[in-house]
Design an enzyme around this catalytic site. Structure first.
Site, PDB file in Angstrom:
ATOM      1  N   LYS A 162     -26.978 -86.154 -51.414  1.00 55.39           N
ATOM      2  CA  LYS A 162     -26.979 -87.002 -50.221  1.00 55.39           C
ATOM      3  C   LYS A 162     -26.452 -86.204 -49.023  1.00 55.39           C
ATOM      4  O   LYS A 162     -25.260 -85.904 -48.933  1.00 55.39           O
ATOM      5  CB  LYS A 162     -26.097 -88.245 -50.408  1.00 55.39           C
ATOM      6  CG  LYS A 162     -26.360 -89.257 -49.284  1.00 55.39           C
ATOM      7  CD  LYS A 162     -25.244 -90.223 -49.033  1.00 55.39           C
ATOM      8  CE  LYS A 162     -24.195 -89.718 -48.105  1.00 55.39           C
ATOM      9  NZ  LYS A 162     -24.633 -89.559 -46.706  1.00 55.39           N
TER      10      LYS A 162
ATOM     11  N   GLU B 262     -14.559 -79.346 -50.396  1.00 59.89           N
ATOM     12  CA  GLU B 262     -14.458 -78.422 -49.257  1.00 59.89           C
ATOM     13  C   GLU B 262     -14.229 -79.284 -48.031  1.00 59.89           C
ATOM     14  O   GLU B 262     -15.155 -79.934 -47.538  1.00 59.89           O
ATOM     15  CB  GLU B 262     -15.758 -77.620 -49.094  1.00 59.89           C
ATOM     16  CG  GLU B 262     -16.065 -76.682 -50.225  1.00 59.89           C
ATOM     17  CD  GLU B 262     -15.127 -75.498 -50.280  1.00 59.89           C
ATOM     18  OE1 GLU B 262     -14.241 -75.364 -49.424  1.00 59.89           O
ATOM     19  OE2 GLU B 262     -15.277 -74.698 -51.221  1.00 59.89           O
TER      20      GLU B 262
ATOM     21  N   CYS C  16     -15.349 -75.862 -40.063  1.00 61.79           N
ATOM     22  CA  CYS C  16     -14.069 -76.100 -40.741  1.00 61.79           C
ATOM     23  C   CYS C  16     -13.210 -74.838 -40.795  1.00 61.79           C
ATOM     24  O   CYS C  16     -11.994 -74.915 -40.829  1.00 61.79           O
ATOM     25  CB  CYS C  16     -14.361 -76.571 -42.149  1.00 61.79           C
ATOM     26  SG  CYS C  16     -15.522 -75.484 -42.988  1.00 61.79           S
TER      27      CYS C  16
ATOM     28  N   GLU D 173      -7.528 -81.367 -36.647  1.00 60.33           N
ATOM     29  CA  GLU D 173      -8.835 -80.757 -36.435  1.00 60.33           C
ATOM     30  C   GLU D 173      -9.516 -81.443 -35.247  1.00 60.33           C
ATOM     31  O   GLU D 173      -9.566 -82.665 -35.186  1.00 60.33           O
ATOM     32  CB  GLU D 173      -9.647 -80.992 -37.719  1.00 60.33           C
ATOM     33  CG  GLU D 173     -10.793 -80.078 -37.876  1.00 60.33           C
ATOM     34  CD  GLU D 173     -11.503 -80.304 -39.214  1.00 60.33           C
ATOM     35  OE1 GLU D 173     -11.506 -81.435 -39.724  1.00 60.33           O
ATOM     36  OE2 GLU D 173     -12.068 -79.327 -39.721  1.00 60.33           O
TER      37      GLU D 173
HETATM   38  P1  NAD Z   1     -17.325 -87.285 -43.540  1.00 59.36           P
HETATM   39  O1  NAD Z   1     -16.334 -87.077 -44.586  1.00 59.36           O
HETATM   40  O2  NAD Z   1     -17.233 -88.484 -42.668  1.00 59.36           O
HETATM   41  O3  NAD Z   1     -18.829 -87.312 -44.109  1.00 59.36           O
HETATM   42  C1  NAD Z   1     -19.313 -86.342 -44.979  1.00 59.36           C
HETATM   43  C2  NAD Z   1     -20.324 -86.954 -45.926  1.00 59.36           C
HETATM   44  O4  NAD Z   1     -19.703 -87.957 -46.716  1.00 59.36           O
HETATM   45  C3  NAD Z   1     -21.508 -87.636 -45.252  1.00 59.36           C
HETATM   46  O5  NAD Z   1     -22.669 -87.394 -46.015  1.00 59.36           O
HETATM   47  C4  NAD Z   1     -21.125 -89.106 -45.308  1.00 59.36           C
HETATM   48  O6  NAD Z   1     -22.219 -89.999 -45.257  1.00 59.36           O
HETATM   49  C5  NAD Z   1     -20.445 -89.166 -46.668  1.00 59.36           C
HETATM   50  N1  NAD Z   1     -19.512 -90.285 -46.839  1.00 59.36           N
HETATM   51  C6  NAD Z   1     -18.843 -90.982 -45.881  1.00 59.36           C
HETATM   52  N2  NAD Z   1     -18.056 -91.927 -46.455  1.00 59.36           N
HETATM   53  C7  NAD Z   1     -18.229 -91.810 -47.789  1.00 59.36           C
HETATM   54  C8  NAD Z   1     -17.653 -92.480 -48.927  1.00 59.36           C
HETATM   55  N3  NAD Z   1     -16.768 -93.463 -48.775  1.00 59.36           N
HETATM   56  N4  NAD Z   1     -18.021 -92.077 -50.159  1.00 59.36           N
HETATM   57  C9  NAD Z   1     -18.892 -91.058 -50.327  1.00 59.36           C
HETATM   58  N5  NAD Z   1     -19.478 -90.407 -49.295  1.00 59.36           N
HETATM   59  C10 NAD Z   1     -19.143 -90.772 -48.043  1.00 59.36           C
HETATM   60  O7  NAD Z   1     -17.253 -85.949 -42.742  1.00 59.36           O
HETATM   61  P2  NAD Z   1     -17.552 -85.721 -41.231  1.00 59.36           P
HETATM   62  O8  NAD Z   1     -16.408 -86.212 -40.460  1.00 59.36           O
HETATM   63  O9  NAD Z   1     -18.926 -86.144 -40.913  1.00 59.36           O
HETATM   64  O10 NAD Z   1     -17.568 -84.110 -41.290  1.00 59.36           O
HETATM   65  C11 NAD Z   1     -16.648 -83.318 -40.709  1.00 59.36           C
HETATM   66  C12 NAD Z   1     -15.641 -82.822 -41.729  1.00 59.36           C
HETATM   67  O11 NAD Z   1     -16.237 -81.953 -42.693  1.00 59.36           O
HETATM   68  C13 NAD Z   1     -14.582 -82.015 -41.048  1.00 59.36           C
HETATM   69  O12 NAD Z   1     -13.309 -82.353 -41.525  1.00 59.36           O
HETATM   70  C14 NAD Z   1     -14.942 -80.599 -41.437  1.00 59.36           C
HETATM   71  O13 NAD Z   1     -13.893 -79.688 -41.331  1.00 59.36           O
HETATM   72  C15 NAD Z   1     -15.436 -80.780 -42.816  1.00 59.36           C
HETATM   73  N6  NAD Z   1     -16.204 -79.604 -43.250  1.00 59.36           N
HETATM   74  C16 NAD Z   1     -15.691 -78.794 -44.245  1.00 59.36           C
HETATM   75  C17 NAD Z   1     -16.360 -77.653 -44.653  1.00 59.36           C
HETATM   76  C18 NAD Z   1     -15.815 -76.737 -45.720  1.00 59.36           C
HETATM   77  O14 NAD Z   1     -16.578 -76.001 -46.324  1.00 59.36           O
HETATM   78  N7  NAD Z   1     -14.538 -76.720 -46.003  1.00 59.36           N
HETATM   79  C19 NAD Z   1     -17.587 -77.343 -44.085  1.00 59.36           C
HETATM   80  C20 NAD Z   1     -18.071 -78.164 -43.093  1.00 59.36           C
HETATM   81  C21 NAD Z   1     -17.373 -79.299 -42.689  1.00 59.36           C
END
Ligand code: NAD
Length: 491
Positions: free
Chosen positions: A187, A261, A295, A396
């Protein structure tokens, strides 16, 4: 041509999005549709069908049905498919880069094209593991039994990713999971569905059998349905810490292992003895690349007092030269943020930092006008003299905002660097290699980059400590995340 016209024309290549389950495409979603907004123009560019729990059930069933065939596919054949996929990613690179630019605003010159190369590298690297995973003979038990181990797949892996570098996220997770013989329910973030559907199409073209990789397009509820599903055997997630907590809670009900991650608030320590001719452009560029939506970026620049003014001035001068604009133009450094919510959030953080006097604003702080006024753009922004305990320095931002903080001693720099709850990456610029080795040990993060390096290498593990997550992607550890080791004893 206007910005809007350029993007409308480019959007003609966007693929039709659908969930893909067992090779079947579902162009009508069970939980409605989502208007995909181009981040540079704020214009709707596609209607995305959203699938819900019923589709997750069907995708898990398809992945389970495909599992025996895939786990028994010989390693060399799995390798061949993944190698072909790596080649197809490059062959279709210009299309994939354009898709990425249109879906999340990644700039062609400083992000989208680079992600294609990296995704291909990761896919090729893990192709090579498909025919090299082997077990051990455990010779210590020789009088009792003949003991050996077999690497086995977990079964069905749930992969949930975010939107900031979707092609790279796919390539960091899917090839190692497939190399180890797992099948997948994927997803992506609802904001970046186009990259995933093309990845799936290219994987099919490379020879991946139907049902091995299933795509469910949906929002948080769909992600939640995957993480709670009893038919999922392992979860690999890239996203924010708050979502990770929810995923872990529902995975706990089924005792399903998770790899996380999550975010980061990397510090980049520039010492008096650093080679500033390299450290200044590196620090300026790397902290703000991908419009700060990364990130692992060094978004806190910690500078020793003796070179502080020179570095603040130098970094500001470099960043002032960078263009914020149309992400399709190769010369553009910073594009728009991914969506209106991100724009509101990042603008709010900048305004709060100004009003709380968290630091001294030395560049940006507003929004560009003209033809960029309607898109989700913010100015590339630098605060100097930032209070290391302020919310700006602790949390962040995930936008083009750099915080510069002075320090006097190495001990103080380490204390500031380690003062956030995150621990993904840190960086050091110094001519003193003994100090570099000390800091590599003392900095609290999964990765430490010394003297102008990137933040990951495909053959080495990448991941976090603290609220940046756990588990590793990259190298041997990255594929072993998807292997369940079985021990056999023969009497
Ligand atoms: P998010 O956690 O809101 O969403 C990420 C994914 O999770 C999406 O596909 C979303 O639809 C899904 N999701 C949302 N709620 C969910 C739930 N309750 N259960 C299961 N899935 C769910 O993340 P975001 O805010 O869109 O993304 C930014 C974050 O991602 C930042 O904190 C960033 O640092 C992090 N990030 C980390 C890395 C890494 O490799 N460490 C890489 C890129 C981004």
């Amino acid at each position: 041509m206007t910005l809007i016209d350029r993007h409308k024309k480019a959007a003609e290549i966007l693929p039709v999005v659908s969930s893909v389950i067992g090779g079947e495409r579902y162009t009508v979603g069970s939980v409605g549709t989502f208007d995909h907004i181009n981040p540079a123009t704020a214009q709707a560019q596609a209607s995305i069908p959203l699938s819900g729990t019923d589709s997750v059930d069907a995708a898990v069933a398809a992945a389970r049905a495909a599992a025996p065939g895939w786990r028994n596919t010989p390693g060399p054949r799995r390798r061949e498919i993944l190698e072909k996929l790596a080649a197809l990613l490059i062959e279709n690179g210009s299309e994939l880069a354009t898709i990425s630019t249109l879906e999340n605003g990644a700039t062609m010159g400083f992000g989208a094209n680079r992600f294609v190369t990296m995704a291909s590298d990761w896919t090729r690297y893990y192709a090579g593991w498909a025919d090299k995973l082997d077990g051990l003979v455990v010779d210590t038990a020789r009088d009792e039994a003949f003991v050996y181990t077999i690497p086995e797949p977990f079964g069905v892996v749930g992969i949930i990713i975010t939107w900031n570098a979707p092609l790279l996220s796919l390539a960091m997770k899917i090839p190692p999971a497939l190399a180890a013989g797992n099948t997948i329910v994927l997803k992506p973030a609802e904001f970046t569905p186009f990259t995933s559907i093309r990845f799936l199409e290219l994987a099919k073209e490379a020879g991946l059998p139907d049902g091995v990789l299933n795509l469910v397009i949906g929002g948080p509820e769909t992600g939640a349905a995957i993480s709670a599903h009893p038919g999922i055997n392992k979860i690999s997630f890239t996203g924010g810490p708050a979502t990770a907590t929810k995923i872990m809670q529902s995975a706990a009900n089924n005792l399903v292992p998770v790899l996380f991650e999550l975010g980061g608030k990397g510090a980049n320590l520039v010492f008096d003895d650093a080679n500033l001719a390299e450290a200044i452009p590196y620090s300026a560029t790397f902290s703000l690349v991908n419009t700060g939506q990364g990130c692992a970026l060094p978004t806190r620049l910690l500078v020793q007092r003796g070179v502080y003014d020179e570095v603040v001035e130098g970094v500001t001068a470099v960043v002032s030269q960078y263009i914020t604009g149309d992400p399709l133009e190769l010369t553009t450094f910073a594009g728009p943020l991914v969506n209106d919510a991100a724009l509101q959030r990042v603008s709010g953080i900048i305004e709060k930092a100004k009003s709380e006097k968290a630091g001294r604003l030395v560049l940006g702080g507003g929004r560009p006008g003209g033809e960029l006024a309607d898109g989700f753009f913010v100015d590339t922004t630098i605060f100097a003299d930032v209070d290391p305990q302020s919310s700006l320095a602790q949390n962040e931002v995930f936008g083009p905002v750099l915080s510069i903080i002075p320090f006097d001693t190495e001990e103080q720099a380490v204390e500031i660097a380690n003062s956030t709850a995150y621990g993904l990456t840190n960086y050091v610029q110094t001519a003193d290699m003994r100090r570099a080795r000390r800091l590599a040990r003392d900095l609290h993060s999964g990765t430490v980059g010394i003297n102008g390096t990137g933040n990951m290498h495909v053959g080495a593990p990448f991941g976090g400590v603290g609220i940046s997550g756990f588990g590793r992607e990259g190298g041997r550890e990255g594929v072993m995340e998807f292997v369940s080791t079985k021990t056999v004893l023969i009497g």
